[in-house]
Design an enzyme around this catalytic site. Sequence first.
Site, PDB file in Angstrom:
ATOM      1  N   ARG A 170      13.350 -11.844 -25.507  1.00 21.92           N
ATOM      2  CA  ARG A 170      12.984 -10.952 -24.400  1.00 21.92           C
ATOM      3  C   ARG A 170      14.189 -10.027 -24.186  1.00 21.92           C
ATOM      4  NH1 ARG A 170      13.327 -13.660 -18.791  1.00 21.92           N
ATOM      5  NH2 ARG A 170      11.393 -14.694 -19.376  1.00 21.92           N
ATOM      6  N   ASP A 210      15.852 -17.746 -19.427  1.00 20.22           N
ATOM      7  CA  ASP A 210      16.444 -16.575 -18.780  1.00 20.22           C
ATOM      8  C   ASP A 210      17.940 -16.527 -19.080  1.00 20.22           C
ATOM      9  OD1 ASP A 210      13.977 -16.184 -17.625  1.00 20.22           O
ATOM     10  OD2 ASP A 210      14.610 -16.640 -15.571  1.00 20.22           O
TER      11      ASP A 210
HETATM   12  P1  FDA Z   1      15.395   0.130 -13.693  1.00 18.87           P
HETATM   13  O1  FDA Z   1      16.165  -0.745 -12.782  1.00 18.87           O
HETATM   14  O2  FDA Z   1      16.059   1.356 -14.241  1.00 18.87           O
HETATM   15  O3  FDA Z   1      14.055   0.526 -12.976  1.00 18.87           O
HETATM   16  C1  FDA Z   1      13.093   1.396 -13.554  1.00 18.87           C
HETATM   17  C2  FDA Z   1      11.980   1.629 -12.549  1.00 18.87           C
HETATM   18  O4  FDA Z   1      11.313   0.386 -12.301  1.00 18.87           O
HETATM   19  C3  FDA Z   1      12.472   2.053 -11.188  1.00 18.87           C
HETATM   20  O5  FDA Z   1      12.595   3.450 -11.113  1.00 18.87           O
HETATM   21  C4  FDA Z   1      11.375   1.507 -10.279  1.00 18.87           C
HETATM   22  O6  FDA Z   1      10.235   2.318 -10.336  1.00 18.87           O
HETATM   23  C5  FDA Z   1      11.019   0.219 -10.937  1.00 18.87           C
HETATM   24  N1  FDA Z   1      11.808  -0.933 -10.406  1.00 18.87           N
HETATM   25  C6  FDA Z   1      12.749  -1.643 -11.075  1.00 18.87           C
HETATM   26  N2  FDA Z   1      13.212  -2.659 -10.323  1.00 18.87           N
HETATM   27  C7  FDA Z   1      12.547  -2.562  -9.149  1.00 18.87           C
HETATM   28  C8  FDA Z   1      12.573  -3.330  -7.965  1.00 18.87           C
HETATM   29  N3  FDA Z   1      13.363  -4.382  -7.816  1.00 18.87           N
HETATM   30  N4  FDA Z   1      11.740  -2.961  -6.950  1.00 18.87           N
HETATM   31  C9  FDA Z   1      10.921  -1.899  -7.082  1.00 18.87           C
HETATM   32  N5  FDA Z   1      10.846  -1.135  -8.195  1.00 18.87           N
HETATM   33  C10 FDA Z   1      11.650  -1.458  -9.208  1.00 18.87           C
HETATM   34  N6  FDA Z   1      17.638  -9.979 -15.998  1.00 18.87           N
HETATM   35  C11 FDA Z   1      18.581 -10.841 -16.445  1.00 18.87           C
HETATM   36  O7  FDA Z   1      19.784 -10.583 -16.276  1.00 18.87           O
HETATM   37  N7  FDA Z   1      18.201 -12.001 -17.081  1.00 18.87           N
HETATM   38  C12 FDA Z   1      16.900 -12.311 -17.330  1.00 18.87           C
HETATM   39  O8  FDA Z   1      16.612 -13.361 -17.903  1.00 18.87           O
HETATM   40  C13 FDA Z   1      15.908 -11.384 -16.867  1.00 18.87           C
HETATM   41  N8  FDA Z   1      14.580 -11.627 -17.068  1.00 18.87           N
HETATM   42  C14 FDA Z   1      13.658 -10.659 -16.753  1.00 18.87           C
HETATM   43  C15 FDA Z   1      12.302 -10.853 -17.055  1.00 18.87           C
HETATM   44  C16 FDA Z   1      11.387  -9.846 -16.813  1.00 18.87           C
HETATM   45  C17 FDA Z   1       9.951 -10.054 -17.170  1.00 18.87           C
HETATM   46  C18 FDA Z   1      11.827  -8.596 -16.260  1.00 18.87           C
HETATM   47  C19 FDA Z   1      10.880  -7.449 -16.055  1.00 18.87           C
HETATM   48  C20 FDA Z   1      13.147  -8.423 -15.911  1.00 18.87           C
HETATM   49  C21 FDA Z   1      14.059  -9.443 -16.131  1.00 18.87           C
HETATM   50  N9  FDA Z   1      15.391  -9.295 -15.753  1.00 18.87           N
HETATM   51  C22 FDA Z   1      16.315 -10.215 -16.194  1.00 18.87           C
HETATM   52  C23 FDA Z   1      15.792  -8.209 -14.818  1.00 18.87           C
HETATM   53  C24 FDA Z   1      16.285  -6.962 -15.554  1.00 18.87           C
HETATM   54  O9  FDA Z   1      17.510  -7.240 -16.175  1.00 18.87           O
HETATM   55  C25 FDA Z   1      16.434  -5.782 -14.601  1.00 18.87           C
HETATM   56  O10 FDA Z   1      17.390  -6.082 -13.622  1.00 18.87           O
HETATM   57  C26 FDA Z   1      15.143  -5.380 -13.897  1.00 18.87           C
HETATM   58  O11 FDA Z   1      14.056  -5.469 -14.757  1.00 18.87           O
HETATM   59  C27 FDA Z   1      15.220  -3.913 -13.416  1.00 18.87           C
HETATM   60  O12 FDA Z   1      15.431  -3.068 -14.488  1.00 18.87           O
HETATM   61  P2  FDA Z   1      14.316  -2.128 -15.172  1.00 18.87           P
HETATM   62  O13 FDA Z   1      14.395  -2.378 -16.633  1.00 18.87           O
HETATM   63  O14 FDA Z   1      13.001  -2.344 -14.568  1.00 18.87           O
HETATM   64  O15 FDA Z   1      14.884  -0.661 -14.976  1.00 18.87           O
END
Ligand code: FDA
Length: 304
Positions: free
Chosen positions: A181, A131
Amino acid sequence: MILRHLLLWLSRRPGLRRWVETSPMARRLTSRFIAGQRLEEAVAVALRLNRMGLLVTLDHLGEHVQSHELARASRDAYLEALAEIRRLRLDSTVSVKLSQFGMDISEELCWEHVEAVVAEAARSGSSVEVDMESFDYVDRTLRLVVAMHEKYGNLRGVIQAYLRRSEADLEMLCERGIPVRLCKGAYSEPPARAFPRKSEVNRNFLRLARILLDRGVYPGFATHDERLLTEIRLYARQQGIPSDRYEFQMLYGIRRDLERRFLEDGYRLRLYVPYGDAWYPYFMRRLAERPANLLFLLKNLVRG
Ligand code: FDA
């Protein structure tokens, strides 16, 4: 935006963390995002997900440990998880944070512990996803990923689309054939380092995703953003890239509806399954991403 920064600031308060993690309400607060406090609970979830056709990465929660004893305990927790992955033939990687292995105490100590986990993963036919934490860890993390991948060949690095430096880092990992990732980034960073606007982060995510599809080795696209997910699938189709050459990744408990759809459409999808009792910072970052979760949480508490 202000609420997001407040929640991220609270995620770094050690006093609050100690108080909340030991609270009797802990299980009720966390059950949506965290598989359980014990490895057995996480393994049961992983088995269920594997049976549904989902891939898994197990994350033993913890970060910023300040003692040798806790750093060793993190290593041992991962060795136990890998033993279970091997015993039950789980289709699962493990995800680690370097600050959990003593990076704040000494880089050498951290490398020693992580290497033990990477070597055991290699023996178990599994791999280790490292991560990415806040900006201060980026160089140290990439250094470790490159060196250990060269030695063992079973690591995946993480690139955060919100960082301005990420394109160069991603190109460097692609050149070395290291799987990546790609995520948006979950920490609080100043505008000099990270794009402040969501639209800029999304644009960069898509640009980096296309580079990964063109030149990356089995990339993982970690997002729940439906617009980005659609664009990535479209680009892969246009370029004739088969769907087993990359995977999508989502966090446990966030979008069950999307998980089902992706499986039905024949995509590879890995769920990030966190477990353990040091859940507070992870949990607060999930709240910061979507402050509406606070309401959901309060309703659950009131309902009892
Ligand atoms: P965004 O935040 O724009 O959300 C898009 C949509 O997803 C929202 O409209 C909602 O529907 C849904 N959603 C997102 N987050 C939600 C929540 N908490 N609760 C409910 N619904 C939610 N970060 C990092 O800095 N280092 C890392 O190593 C990782 N590793 C990692 C692994 C995996 C498998 C994932 C999916 C994510 C990470 N992250 C991470 C976290 C990432 O950086 C980010 O903060 C979250 O994924 C939220 O961003 P989205 O891309 O989902 O988009």
